[in-house]
Motif scaffolding. Structure first.
Motif, PDB file in Angstrom:
ATOM      1  N   LEU A   1      -5.362 -36.443   9.294  1.00 14.69           N
ATOM      2  CA  LEU A   1      -6.337 -37.185   8.498  1.00 14.69           C
ATOM      3  C   LEU A   1      -7.740 -36.646   8.722  1.00 14.69           C
ATOM      4  CD1 LEU A   1      -5.043 -40.854   8.938  1.00 14.69           C
ATOM      5  CD2 LEU A   1      -4.843 -39.387   6.916  1.00 14.69           C
ATOM      6  N   LYS A   2      -8.019 -36.227   9.951  1.00 11.05           N
ATOM      7  CA  LYS A   2      -9.337 -35.663  10.243  1.00 11.05           C
ATOM      8  C   LYS A   2      -9.565 -34.390   9.424  1.00 11.05           C
ATOM      9  CE  LYS A   2     -13.192 -34.456  12.167  1.00 11.05           C
ATOM     10  NZ  LYS A   2     -13.352 -33.254  11.349  1.00 11.05           N
TER      11      LYS A   2
ATOM     12  N   ARG B   1      -1.056 -30.753   5.407  1.00  8.19           N
ATOM     13  CA  ARG B   1      -1.522 -31.652   6.455  1.00  8.19           C
ATOM     14  C   ARG B   1      -0.816 -33.005   6.373  1.00  8.19           C
ATOM     15  NH1 ARG B   1      -1.623 -30.118   9.816  1.00  8.19           N
ATOM     16  NH2 ARG B   1      -3.101 -31.338  11.027  1.00  8.19           N
ATOM     17  N   ILE B   2      -0.506 -33.462   5.165  1.00  6.67           N
ATOM     18  CA  ILE B   2       0.220 -34.727   5.011  1.00  6.67           C
ATOM     19  C   ILE B   2       1.654 -34.594   5.514  1.00  6.67           C
ATOM     20  CG2 ILE B   2       1.184 -36.321   3.290  1.00  6.67           C
ATOM     21  CD1 ILE B   2      -1.378 -35.823   1.639  1.00  6.67           C
TER      22      ILE B   2
ATOM     23  N   PHE C   1      -0.176 -22.978  10.422  1.00 12.08           N
ATOM     24  CA  PHE C   1      -0.479 -22.809  11.844  1.00 12.08           C
ATOM     25  C   PHE C   1      -0.670 -24.151  12.531  1.00 12.08           C
ATOM     26  CE2 PHE C   1      -3.128 -22.183  15.544  1.00 12.08           C
ATOM     27  CZ  PHE C   1      -2.484 -21.104  16.157  1.00 12.08           C
ATOM     28  N   LYS C   2      -1.337 -25.085  11.867  1.00 12.89           N
ATOM     29  CA  LYS C   2      -1.541 -26.386  12.484  1.00 12.89           C
ATOM     30  C   LYS C   2      -0.228 -27.139  12.652  1.00 12.89           C
ATOM     31  CE  LYS C   2      -5.054 -28.859  12.394  1.00 12.89           C
ATOM     32  NZ  LYS C   2      -5.628 -28.461  13.699  1.00 12.89           N
ATOM     33  N   ALA C   3       0.652 -27.032  11.669  1.00  9.50           N
ATOM     34  CA  ALA C   3       1.965 -27.661  11.795  1.00  9.50           C
ATOM     35  C   ALA C   3       2.746 -27.034  12.950  1.00  9.50           C
ATOM     36  CB  ALA C   3       2.734 -27.522  10.487  1.00  9.50           C
TER      37      ALA C   3
ATOM     38  N   VAL D   1       5.004 -36.031   9.075  1.00  8.97           N
ATOM     39  CA  VAL D   1       6.392 -36.300   8.684  1.00  8.97           C
ATOM     40  C   VAL D   1       7.338 -35.416   9.491  1.00  8.97           C
ATOM     41  CG1 VAL D   1       8.034 -36.272   6.781  1.00  8.97           C
ATOM     42  CG2 VAL D   1       5.664 -36.963   6.356  1.00  8.97           C
ATOM     43  N   LEU D   2       6.971 -34.148   9.630  1.00  8.40           N
ATOM     44  CA  LEU D   2       7.766 -33.222  10.444  1.00  8.40           C
ATOM     45  C   LEU D   2       7.812 -33.684  11.891  1.00  8.40           C
ATOM     46  CD1 LEU D   2       9.243 -30.541  11.004  1.00  8.40           C
ATOM     47  CD2 LEU D   2       6.976 -29.451  11.157  1.00  8.40           C
TER      48      LEU D   2
END
Length: 273
Positions: free
Chosen positions: A96-97, A38-39, A121-123, A43-44
């Motif tokens: 962050l959420k 998630r962090i 998947f989120k990325a 950046v991506l």
């Protein structure tokens, strides 16, 4: 029942992140992997949204025959225009959420497999939004020309307002439910939370999530993409996320859950679903 970063762009992801709700054990490796992914996501997205020859958007779009969007206005921070900076901010807040939920709200174990599935998947989902914006053929700025002096457009203000409402509803509802569960009166079998924002809809946190994801789509590629994002998430929740959660709640809470369903008509978003 909460968005265990609920988990993903889709109810499928959400269900996956929750996993076995009865498993309250810890998984330090899974938690670390999820947080790291998630962090890395913002950046991506920054690498994609950054205009110019160093942008990741050009090579990726080139694989599909797409043409990158030229810089639409002067950068205001981090080498990004206001529009690109807003999309990056949405990505950052979404990440962050998810991390906040995992460390502060969720009590469910985060297996390594689930962490990888959800994080990747989120990325992927945020990357699609960024690429939609960066492609000349699909960018929101192709239909909604930003002001030359400010780099802003009213459609971006609308998207930001909807995003703020959605992520606030999701966060507040989950914190309300957490507070209830931590209180002695909310512990034990048969103690379903029906107060706060959950009076409005049985899965109001899912509704908030759906709204802010649709707002991010709106900011990336306009009303069409934002609307498709909304409809897809609603369809996925209706097909998989809500039925699975209802089955869990019926088993855990019994008659209280049945009463809650009869008393609270809407499932996710009032007047819509």
């Amino acid at each position: 029942m909460s968005h265990s970063e609920k988990v993903s762009h889709s109810p499928r992801g959400r269900g996956a992140l929750h996993g076995d709700r009865s498993d309250k054990g810890s998984s330090p490796l899974g938690t670390a992997i999820f947080a790291a992914l998630r962090i890395l996501d913002p950046v991506l997205q920054y690498g994609i949204l950054l205009p110019g020859p160093t942008s990741l958007a050009g090579p990726i779009l080139g694989l599909f025959g797409g043409t990158p969007l030229p810089p639409e206005s002067a950068p205001v921070a981090l080498g990004l225009s206001p529009w690109r900076l807003t999309l990056l901010g949405m990505s950052l807040l979404g990440s962050l959420k998810g991390i906040f939920y995992l460390f502060y709200v969720s009590e469910t174990k985060m297996p390594v497999k689930t962490a990888l599935l959800v994080g990747i998947f989120k990325a992927f989902s945020t990357t699609v939004n960024s690429l939609m914006f960066c492609a000349a053929a699909t960018s929101a700025t192709s239909s909604y020309i930003p002001d030359f002096a400010t780099g802003w457009h009213p459609i971006l203000s609308i998207a930001c307002a909807i995003f703020t409402v959605g992520i606030t509803v999701e966060t507040v509802s989950e914190l309300q439910r957490r507070s209830f569960k931590k209180h002695p009166s909310g512990r034990g079998v048969g103690k379903v939370y029906t107060g706060g924002l959950f009076r409005v809809a049985r899965h109001i946190n899912y509704g908030g999530y759906t709204i802010w994801k649709a707002a991010a789509g709106l900011a990336a590629s306009g009303w069409g993409w934002g609307g498709l994002t909304l409809l897809w998430l609603l369809a996925e929740f209706r097909r998989r996320g809500i039925p699975a959660l209802d089955a869990y709640c019926e088993k855990r809470y019994g008659e209280q859950w049945d009463q809650f369903k009869r008393r609270t008509r809407w499932k996710m978003i009032p007047f819509l679903y």
